[in-house]
Design a protein around this motif. Structure first.
Motif, PDB file in Angstrom:
ATOM      1  N   GLY A 298       0.772  -1.239   0.031  1.00 36.23           N
ATOM      2  CA  GLY A 298      -0.052  -0.008  -0.037  1.00 36.23           C
ATOM      3  C   GLY A 298       1.081   1.190  -0.061  1.00 36.23           C
TER       4      GLY A 298
ATOM      5  N   GLY B 191       6.152   2.389   3.644  1.00 36.92           N
ATOM      6  CA  GLY B 191       7.634   2.155   3.881  1.00 36.92           C
ATOM      7  C   GLY B 191       8.565   3.219   3.330  1.00 36.92           C
ATOM      8  N   ASN B 192       9.715   3.768   3.879  1.00 34.87           N
ATOM      9  CA  ASN B 192      10.487   4.433   3.422  1.00 34.87           C
ATOM     10  C   ASN B 192      11.855   4.328   3.712  1.00 34.87           C
TER      11      ASN B 192
ATOM     12  N   SER C 193       7.640  10.307  -1.386  1.00 33.74           N
ATOM     13  CA  SER C 193       6.427  10.115  -0.717  1.00 33.74           C
ATOM     14  C   SER C 193       5.526   9.479  -1.753  1.00 33.74           C
ATOM     15  N   GLY C 194       4.718   8.647  -1.190  1.00 32.86           N
ATOM     16  CA  GLY C 194       3.383   8.280  -1.873  1.00 32.86           C
ATOM     17  C   GLY C 194       3.685   7.265  -2.889  1.00 32.86           C
TER      18      GLY C 194
ATOM     19  N   LYS D 112       7.143   1.795  -3.513  1.00 36.91           N
ATOM     20  CA  LYS D 112       8.516   1.450  -3.374  1.00 36.91           C
ATOM     21  C   LYS D 112       9.053   0.232  -4.032  1.00 36.91           C
TER      22      LYS D 112
ATOM     23  N   SER E 168       9.930  11.484   1.331  1.00 36.70           N
ATOM     24  CA  SER E 168       9.112  10.929   2.250  1.00 36.70           C
ATOM     25  C   SER E 168       8.566  11.792   3.446  1.00 36.70           C
ATOM     26  N   ALA E 169       7.210  11.424   3.621  1.00 42.25           N
ATOM     27  CA  ALA E 169       6.616  12.211   4.732  1.00 42.25           C
ATOM     28  C   ALA E 169       7.302  11.991   6.066  1.00 42.25           C
ATOM     29  N   GLU E 170       8.100  11.055   6.150  1.00 37.78           N
ATOM     30  CA  GLU E 170       8.709  10.498   7.355  1.00 37.78           C
ATOM     31  C   GLU E 170      10.270  10.709   7.355  1.00 37.78           C
TER      32      GLU E 170
ATOM     33  N   HIS F 236       6.073  -1.571   6.922  1.00 39.40           N
ATOM     34  CA  HIS F 236       4.990  -1.840   8.038  1.00 39.40           C
ATOM     35  C   HIS F 236       4.829  -3.204   7.709  1.00 39.40           C
TER      36      HIS F 236
ATOM     37  N   HIS G 134       1.632   1.101  13.549  1.00 39.24           N
ATOM     38  CA  HIS G 134       2.369   1.782  12.100  1.00 39.24           C
ATOM     39  C   HIS G 134       3.499   0.923  11.534  1.00 39.24           C
TER      40      HIS G 134
HETATM   41  C1  LIG Z   1       0.388   4.621   2.797  1.00 38.91           C
HETATM   42  S1  LIG Z   1       0.357   5.071   4.303  1.00 38.91           S
HETATM   43  C2  LIG Z   1       1.950   5.146   4.942  1.00 38.91           C
HETATM   44  C3  LIG Z   1       2.537   6.422   5.011  1.00 38.91           C
HETATM   45  O1  LIG Z   1       1.723   7.201   5.981  1.00 38.91           O
HETATM   46  C4  LIG Z   1       3.744   6.184   5.910  1.00 38.91           C
HETATM   47  O2  LIG Z   1       3.743   5.621   7.088  1.00 38.91           O
HETATM   48  C5  LIG Z   1       4.895   5.295   5.163  1.00 38.91           C
HETATM   49  O3  LIG Z   1       5.540   4.603   5.627  1.00 38.91           O
HETATM   50  C6  LIG Z   1       5.038   5.829   3.733  1.00 38.91           C
HETATM   51  O4  LIG Z   1       5.017   7.198   3.506  1.00 38.91           O
HETATM   52  P1  LIG Z   1       6.049   7.975   2.483  1.00 38.91           P
HETATM   53  O5  LIG Z   1       5.717   9.537   2.198  1.00 38.91           O
HETATM   54  O6  LIG Z   1       5.480   7.355   1.299  1.00 38.91           O
HETATM   55  O7  LIG Z   1       7.376   7.717   2.704  1.00 38.91           O
END
Ligand SMILES: CSC[C@@H](O)[C@@H](O)C(=O)COP(=O)(O)O
Ligand SMILES: [Zn+2]
Length: 223
Positions: free
Chosen positions: A26, A29-30, A47-48, A51, A77-79, A99, A170
């Protein structure tokens, strides 16, 4: 091959192996790898995106504040902030976040204790713990949706060049000196989680059934 190409290749190889394990469900991961120290620059996954996909857009270069270093249409990446906490605080060279069902279930079962503890397991050695009675504690933090708050909570548990932190319901983030070592730590963590869940199933089938029945009872009452 220059340093950037080398780092890209190193991270791409690990990414490919994690994809083969189906650890990027889904678009989760990053991954990141340190490219330079002064100034701090890392390659991180965008991000998004899925991968599992390979190609020229697998990573982008960001600075110590998480800003893209070169012109790109990709968003880091958001993280990214979590990865940067690791590179600012340690000499780690690579950090991986995935995850899995197992790491999520373990984080929920042990979440209230704030950690999951392992002892007497051979694979603890993957964390550079060699003593026979070594104890491995993997902290579990709350899953704040505000990323700076999540990064702050996460940073409290970064003390060494090798480590792992579970984020409740998470996923897990691990780090180590090299991409190979980070992969080793990740695989060892997932092995320990799978072992622990299997053990609980065998040791406490009645407790599991009881909890399950109670939960179903609660759901029935809610209806
Ligand atoms: C698809 S929901 C998962 C995200 O919210 C996040 O936790 C994640 O692991 C991936 O985020 P990303 O921004 O693509 O690096
Ligand atoms: Zn995540």
């Amino acid at each position: 091959m220059n340093l950037r190409e080398q780092k890209w290749k190193e991270l791409a190889e690990v990414k490919q192996e994690l994809a083969e394990r189906d650890w990027f469900m889904g678009t989760s991961g990053n991954l990141a790898i340190r490219v330079s120290d002064r100034p701090l620059q890392i390659y991180v996954t965008p991000s998004g995106i899925d991968k599992r996909k390979k190609g020229s857009e697998e990573f982008l270069l960001v600075d110590g504040l998480g800003r893209a270093v070169e012109f790109t249409s990709l968003r880091p990446s958001a993280e990214t902030l979590l990865h940067l906490e690791i590179y600012h605080r340690t000499a780690a060279g690579c950090s991986l976040h995935v995850h899995t069902i197992e790491n999520n279930v373990i984080s929920e079962i042990y979440g209230d204790s704030g950690e999951v503890v392992f002892q007497g397991q051979e694979l603890i050695k993957a964390f550079e713990k060699w003593e026979e009675d070594a104890v491995l504690r993997i902290p579990i933090i709350q899953n704040h949706s505000h990323i700076p708050a999540l990064a702050k909570a996460f940073s409290q548990h970064i003390h060494e060049d090798t480590g792992a932190v579970l984020i409740r319901n998470h996923g897990i983030t691990v780090w180590a000196r090299t991409a190979f070592q980070a992969k080793k730590v990740l695989e060892a963590s997932e092995f320990l989680f799978q072992y622990q869940l299997r053990l609980l199933q065998y040791q406490n089938p009645l407790v599991c059934m009881d909890k399950c029945n109670r939960r179903q009872g609660k759901l029935a009452l809610l209806k």
